[in-house]
Write a protein that holds these residues in place. Sequence first.
Motif, PDB file in Angstrom:
ATOM      1  N   VAL A 661      71.151  95.122  60.039  1.00  0.00           N
ATOM      2  CA  VAL A 661      70.007  94.883  59.147  1.00  0.00           C
ATOM      3  C   VAL A 661      68.825  95.741  59.561  1.00  0.00           C
ATOM      4  N   VAL A 662      68.589  95.837  60.886  1.00  0.00           N
ATOM      5  CA  VAL A 662      67.472  96.663  61.372  1.00  0.00           C
ATOM      6  C   VAL A 662      67.687  98.126  60.990  1.00  0.00           C
ATOM      7  N   VAL A 663      68.910  98.648  61.136  1.00  0.00           N
ATOM      8  CA  VAL A 663      69.193 100.043  60.759  1.00  0.00           C
ATOM      9  C   VAL A 663      68.991 100.248  59.264  1.00  0.00           C
ATOM     10  N   ASP A 664      69.401  99.244  58.459  1.00  0.00           N
ATOM     11  CA  ASP A 664      69.236  99.347  57.006  1.00  0.00           C
ATOM     12  C   ASP A 664      67.754  99.402  56.631  1.00  0.00           C
ATOM     13  N   VAL A 665      66.944  98.569  57.263  1.00  0.00           N
ATOM     14  CA  VAL A 665      65.503  98.589  56.989  1.00  0.00           C
ATOM     15  C   VAL A 665      64.900  99.933  57.392  1.00  0.00           C
ATOM     16  N   TRP A 666      65.315 100.414  58.559  1.00  0.00           N
ATOM     17  CA  TRP A 666      64.800 101.718  58.993  1.00  0.00           C
ATOM     18  C   TRP A 666      65.180 102.824  58.026  1.00  0.00           C
ATOM     19  N   TYR A 667      66.372 102.790  57.477  1.00  0.00           N
ATOM     20  CA  TYR A 667      66.843 103.839  56.566  1.00  0.00           C
ATOM     21  C   TYR A 667      65.982 103.889  55.306  1.00  0.00           C
ATOM     22  N   PHE A 668      65.609 102.702  54.790  1.00  0.00           N
ATOM     23  CA  PHE A 668      64.821 102.666  53.559  1.00  0.00           C
ATOM     24  C   PHE A 668      63.352 102.988  53.802  1.00  0.00           C
TER      25      PHE A 668
END
Length: 683
Positions: A661-668
Amino acid sequence: MTAPLAQASAGPSLTLLVPGGLWLLALLGPLVLLYILKIKRTRRRVPSTWLWAAAQRDLMARAPFRRLIAQLPLILQALALALLALALARPASRGRAFTGDHVAIILDTSASMSAAARAPSGEATTRIELGKRLAKDLLSGLTPGSDALILEAGREARLVAALDRDLVRLKAAIDPIAARDVEGDLGAAVALAVDRLRQLGGARRIVVITDGNLARPAALRGVSLPLEVITVGDAVDNAAIVRVDVRSGSEIVAGANGERPEGREEVQAFLVVANFGAQPRDVYVTMRQDSALDVLSSRRVLVKPGERLPVVLTFRPSPGDYRKGLVFELSPPDAMPLDDIAYGRVPAGDKLPVFLASGGAGRGDGGRGGQPGTASGSSAWLERALASDPMTSVTSGGLADLLGAPGLDPDTFVVIDGACPPDPPGGDLLIVNPPPGRCFGTLVGQTLERPTLTSWDTADPRLRFLTLDGVHLRAASSLAPDGAAQALIRAQEGTIATDISTSSRTGTLLGFDVGESDWPLKASFVLFVRNLLEQARAHRAHGITGPARTGEPLRVSVPATARDLQAIGPAGERLEVAQRAGVAVIAETPRAGLYRLAWQGPQAGSVVIPANLTSVAESDLTPRPLVTEGGGEVAVSSAAGQPDAHVEWSWLLALAALAFVVVDVWYFTRAPRPVRGPDSPAA
């Protein structure tokens, strides 16, 4: 024999403890749907549609869905969702299964479970801690849908946790369990477990976790449900104090003609030290007062394997030492420190205090006893007989002196001549020649002229070794006790001596004036008085009407006027105490040590009561075969072959899901990378 509860599988396996948690995987469908649904776009005028050819084709297509394109956010979100679903299912790895729909786990909490032991990892621990870990491992190995109850087996059975499927609650109930300083009795706990499981359907099992050192091995016989006994702890050598007795005596000195008493008072402690190991034990046996560091007496002894060696320790008491607590210790300590310590109490002195009170005429006949307030002829003979015992201290006075005596020793042997007060102070009681009326439950009636003695209770300690043949009385009162068993001396005309004992004291009632008989001229009179004194001396030495052993109630004699009782345990804890008819009862004594009881009232006072384990069965830590045959199915195994606790991986899966989830937030939310043109300057 049943099959063991732990059934081995081919190897370690992964199990979902809560399979229903996988429902979260159903959200993968809506997630994918969000990525393939067309986005409804707004119409805008542009100079040319050449740059928007792909969007134009998407608008012209009639299908509501578009082709699924593998994108990094979709992959991250799907993985996070799958990991959360698995975390909710609580996956766990274990090597074996623990079967049974309803399981009762009984944990032995007897004294031997406090012995030192080694955990599988090599760390030092105790048998009770090994048993608690095993109980938790068994709970972790339960199959989904099974429930369990936890029982503690000390001297009495205690339900620790009722039937439950919540492993967290069951394991939390195990944490405060501790070994008690008592002899264990598994029979009561097994019977309670059978009673709780008997009415339930499905597979029912009882598991007993013990070290096998049972005080009552036959308790496992005839169990109607499948029973498995799992033993913890290895055999260890142990030495213990298995008996202790403290008395008051006279110092013995060696003279020219052999040993003889010197006459100086000393406290004599008799102990028995037992060695249950395979090697000789060189130990010091010491005696000290409670709350004191100075040693009163000590001995160094060598105890051979299997030997029970008597040890005597002595010291001369000072007046302030009487009724104080004593502590006996073996050093150096061994695998079971509990039985290396025993407790006693300094006796109340070698001389028994006696108070002889003259209360006046007994029957008021004018010829035998004189006027009220004057002594009858009994007092002189009684005083002479009492004083003939060198181990007594006799005080004479009137009834008023007795009732108003401040600080009277509660163990004083009280003799009342010519009266019957309802609540006299002191300990054991002798009433001679009482007036007519009720006297401690006995009705003192009419005068019997020249009664003929016919029988006496020779089985009673007060009348042992004596005969009343040839004794003649001038007169006596007819006595009517509440029960026929209370009659001590009978005449042809009726009963003339009765037992008036209460729960707190031994009492004797003579319905005649011994001074108006020839009994004082007989040897049986002195012997009768000596019997009374010996009985009073024994009661004074102990002061307890019941055994002072751990796990058993303490019954302590207190004055009938006692109030505001307070009981303090060995660790300073307050205990519940009940009082009835001159007896204080402390219902539970789970720890060895010195118990203190204090009370208020006209005869305020306090007493120290030692309670000891002194159990050969608990102190012998060598392996013993368990008696399991007869009636039921019993399996005996060692803790080494039991199921390992499962290892849950929920926390690790949840942590991995959070990382996605943290990686997904960072990507966006990352900053877009600038695009360099051909005319852009070099960095």
